[in-house]
Design a protein around this motif. Structure first.
Motif, PDB file in Angstrom:
ATOM      1  N   VAL A 136       0.831  -1.208   0.000  1.00 59.66           N
ATOM      2  CA  VAL A 136       0.000   0.000   0.000  1.00 59.66           C
ATOM      3  C   VAL A 136       0.859   1.250   0.000  1.00 59.66           C
ATOM      4  O   VAL A 136       0.669   2.165  -0.804  1.00 59.66           O
ATOM      5  CB  VAL A 136      -0.950   0.007   1.223  1.00 59.66           C
ATOM      6  CG1 VAL A 136      -1.765   1.307   1.263  1.00 59.66           C
ATOM      7  CG2 VAL A 136      -1.879  -1.207   1.183  1.00 59.66           C
ATOM      8  N   SER A 137       1.826   1.318   0.942  1.00 60.93           N
ATOM      9  CA  SER A 137       2.688   2.495   1.069  1.00 60.93           C
ATOM     10  C   SER A 137       4.103   2.035   1.421  1.00 60.93           C
ATOM     11  O   SER A 137       4.425   1.835   2.607  1.00 60.93           O
ATOM     12  CB  SER A 137       2.155   3.430   2.159  1.00 60.93           C
ATOM     13  OG  SER A 137       2.957   4.584   2.280  1.00 60.93           O
ATOM     14  N   PRO A 138       4.960   1.841   0.410  1.00 61.14           N
ATOM     15  CA  PRO A 138       6.301   1.286   0.647  1.00 61.14           C
ATOM     16  C   PRO A 138       7.168   2.113   1.589  1.00 61.14           C
ATOM     17  O   PRO A 138       8.061   1.572   2.240  1.00 61.14           O
ATOM     18  CB  PRO A 138       6.916   1.254  -0.764  1.00 61.14           C
ATOM     19  CG  PRO A 138       5.754   1.271  -1.701  1.00 61.14           C
ATOM     20  CD  PRO A 138       4.699   2.078  -1.023  1.00 61.14           C
ATOM     21  N   LYS A 139       6.939   3.422   1.674  1.00 61.52           N
ATOM     22  CA  LYS A 139       7.804   4.287   2.479  1.00 61.52           C
ATOM     23  C   LYS A 139       7.404   4.333   3.946  1.00 61.52           C
ATOM     24  O   LYS A 139       8.159   4.844   4.775  1.00 61.52           O
ATOM     25  CB  LYS A 139       7.811   5.707   1.910  1.00 61.52           C
ATOM     26  CG  LYS A 139       8.481   5.816   0.545  1.00 61.52           C
ATOM     27  CD  LYS A 139       8.509   7.243   0.058  1.00 61.52           C
ATOM     28  CE  LYS A 139       9.184   7.355  -1.309  1.00 61.52           C
ATOM     29  NZ  LYS A 139       9.216   8.745  -1.796  1.00 61.52           N
ATOM     30  N   LYS A 140       6.222   3.835   4.290  1.00 63.53           N
ATOM     31  CA  LYS A 140       5.782   3.887   5.687  1.00 63.53           C
ATOM     32  C   LYS A 140       6.358   2.682   6.431  1.00 63.53           C
ATOM     33  O   LYS A 140       6.132   1.543   6.045  1.00 63.53           O
ATOM     34  CB  LYS A 140       4.258   3.892   5.769  1.00 63.53           C
ATOM     35  CG  LYS A 140       3.742   4.161   7.177  1.00 63.53           C
ATOM     36  CD  LYS A 140       2.270   4.466   7.160  1.00 63.53           C
ATOM     37  CE  LYS A 140       1.977   5.794   6.516  1.00 63.53           C
ATOM     38  NZ  LYS A 140       2.549   6.939   7.259  1.00 63.53           N
ATOM     39  N   SER A 141       7.091   2.943   7.506  1.00 62.71           N
ATOM     40  CA  SER A 141       7.790   1.883   8.222  1.00 62.71           C
ATOM     41  C   SER A 141       7.254   1.729   9.638  1.00 62.71           C
ATOM     42  O   SER A 141       6.637   2.632  10.205  1.00 62.71           O
ATOM     43  CB  SER A 141       9.290   2.193   8.277  1.00 62.71           C
ATOM     44  OG  SER A 141       9.533   3.357   9.062  1.00 62.71           O
ATOM     45  N   TRP A 142       7.554   0.568  10.212  1.00 65.48           N
ATOM     46  CA  TRP A 142       7.182   0.322  11.603  1.00 65.48           C
ATOM     47  C   TRP A 142       7.969   1.228  12.539  1.00 65.48           C
ATOM     48  O   TRP A 142       7.461   1.649  13.584  1.00 65.48           O
ATOM     49  CB  TRP A 142       7.430  -1.142  11.955  1.00 65.48           C
ATOM     50  CG  TRP A 142       6.375  -2.069  11.425  1.00 65.48           C
ATOM     51  CD1 TRP A 142       6.502  -2.962  10.397  1.00 65.48           C
ATOM     52  CD2 TRP A 142       5.026  -2.180  11.895  1.00 65.48           C
ATOM     53  NE1 TRP A 142       5.307  -3.613  10.191  1.00 65.48           N
ATOM     54  CE2 TRP A 142       4.385  -3.166  11.095  1.00 65.48           C
ATOM     55  CE3 TRP A 142       4.295  -1.549  12.900  1.00 65.48           C
ATOM     56  CZ2 TRP A 142       3.056  -3.529  11.282  1.00 65.48           C
ATOM     57  CZ3 TRP A 142       2.962  -1.903  13.085  1.00 65.48           C
ATOM     58  CH2 TRP A 142       2.356  -2.876  12.300  1.00 65.48           C
ATOM     59  N   GLU A 143       9.215   1.531  12.176  1.00 62.77           N
ATOM     60  CA  GLU A 143      10.000   2.440  13.002  1.00 62.77           C
ATOM     61  C   GLU A 143       9.367   3.825  13.032  1.00 62.77           C
ATOM     62  O   GLU A 143       9.329   4.479  14.086  1.00 62.77           O
ATOM     63  CB  GLU A 143      11.433   2.529  12.461  1.00 62.77           C
ATOM     64  CG  GLU A 143      12.260   1.262  12.654  1.00 62.77           C
ATOM     65  CD  GLU A 143      11.994   0.209  11.572  1.00 62.77           C
ATOM     66  OE1 GLU A 143      12.612  -0.867  11.636  1.00 62.77           O
ATOM     67  OE2 GLU A 143      11.165   0.456  10.664  1.00 62.77           O
TER      68      GLU A 143
END
Length: 299
Positions: free
Chosen positions: A197-204
Motif C-alpha cells: 500500500v505504502s512502501p515508504k511507511k515503516s514500523w520504526e
C-alpha cells in the motif's frame, strides 16, 4: 586510450529533497505558513476555526472529485462540495445530530441524482460504482473533517469556553505524531509496515509517531486540560493509529488512480488532501476522547 569524459548527472547536484522525496525548503515554508494561520485562528480569532476547516475541506473535496472525474468516474463535484459544506456548518448549531442529518440528506441526493442523471428513459451506467465512490468521498472528507471543527464546540456552553485549548491539544498531538514519525522513519526506517500500500511507511516511523503522540498527549491533557494523566496516552495512541490508517487509505486511493499527489496546491506537500489524510480520522477519535474528558470534569 582516450579517457571518456563524464558528463555531470543532474542527480549529482545538491538537492533539498529529503529521503521521503519532498522538497524540504518548500515543505517547511508552507508548513510554517499553515501553522501560523492555524495558530491565529485558534488563539487570536477562534471564531475563524470553523471557516478555516470548511475552506480546506472544500479544497480537499474539489481535489478528490477532480481526480476521480479525470479517471472516468461520474462524480457530481459541485453537489458533493455543497453537501459537504452543509454537513460541516450544520454541526455548528446542532452538533453531531446536525452532521448526521445533513449527511443522510446528502446520501439521498447522491443516490437519486445519479439514478436519474440521464432522465427516466435511460438507464444509468456504473450506478453502484459511482454512487459508492461519492458516498466514500462524503464520509472520508466532510464527515470525518466536521469532527475537527466540532472540537472547538466541545465546551461552547461553558461559562468560560475552552474550545481553543481542545483545538491546541488536537493540533499539537497531530504535529508530534507527524514529526516523530518522520524523524524515526528517515533515521531508522527499515521495516515496511504495508509495502503493498505504502512502501515508504515503516514500523520504526509508526513507533516514532506513537512516542510523539503519547508524550505530547499526556502533557496536553495534564497541563492544558488539567485532567487525569492516563487519558493522555489513550488520546495519543488512538490518534496515531487513526492517523496512520488514514495515511494508508489515501495511499491506496492514489495507487488505484495511478497518481502521486492529489494536486500541486501546496508546494513541497502536494495537495490539501496529502496533508489532511491522517488528520481526518484522527479528528473523529480526538473529538470523542476530548468529549469524554470534558464530560467527566477537570481534576
Amino acid at each position: 586510450m582516450k579517457e571518456r569524459t563524464r558528463h555531470p548527472d543532474p542527480s549529482d547536484a545538491p538537492s533539498s529533497r529529503s529521503k521521503a522525496g519532498r522538497d524540504l525548503k518548500s515543505a517547511i515554508g508552507v508548513g510554517v505558513g499553515l501553522g501560523a494561520l492555524t495558530l491565529l485562528c485558534m488563539l487570536v480569532f477562534p471564531i475563524l476555526w470553523y471557516p478555516l476547516v470548511a475552506f480546506f475541506l472544500g479544497l480537499g473535496m474539489w481535489e478528490v472529485c477532480t481526480r476521480l472525474r479525470d479517471k472516468g468516474f461520474v462524480i457530481p463535484r459541485a453537489l458533493i462540495i455543497v453537501i459537504g459544506e452543509a454537513m460541516i456548518w450544520a454541526s455548528w448549531p446542532f452538533g453531531a445530530k446536525g452532521l448526521v442529518a445533513a449527511y443522510v440528506l446528502g446520501v439521498l441526493a447522491l443516490m437519486y441524482g445519479r439514478l436519474f442523471r440521464h432522465g427516466t428513459h435511460s438507464a444509468p451506467h456504473n450506478y453502484v460504482r459511482d454512487t459508492a465512490v461519492g458516498l466514500f468521498v462524503l464520509t472520508w472528507i466532510p464527515m470525518f473533517g466536521a469532527f475537527a471543527a466540532m472540537i472547538s464546540r466541545i465546551d461552547a456552553d461553558g461559562a468560560t469556553p475552552r474550545g481553543s485549548l481542545y483545538i491546541v491539544t488536537f493540533m499539537l498531538c497531530v504535529v508530534a505524531s507527524d514529526v516523530g514519525g518522520y524523524v524515526a522513519g528517515v533515521l531508522f526506517g527499515k521495516h515496511p509496515m504495508a509495502p503493498a500500500v505504502s512502501p515508504k511507511k515503516s514500523w520504526e516511523g509508526f513507533v516514532g509517531s506513537l512516542v510523539g503522540g503519547i508524550v505530547v498527549g499526556t502533557l496536553c491533557v495534564t497541563l492544558l486540560l488539567h485532567h487525569l494523566w492516563w487519558m493522555g496516552p489513550i488520546l495519543g495512541v488512538l490518534l496515531v493509529v487513526c492517523a496512520t490508517l488514514g495515511d494508508l487509505v489515501e495511499s491506496q486511493f492514489k495507487r488505484e488512480l495511478g497518481i502521486k499527489d492529489m494536486s500541486n496546491l501546496l508546494p513541497g506537500h502536494g495537495g490539501v488532501m496529502d496533508r489532511l489524510d491522517g488528520m481526518l480520522p484522527a479528528a473523529m477519535v480526538t473529538w470523542l476522547i476530548l468529549t469524554i474528558i470534558h464530560s467527566t470534569g477537570a481534576v
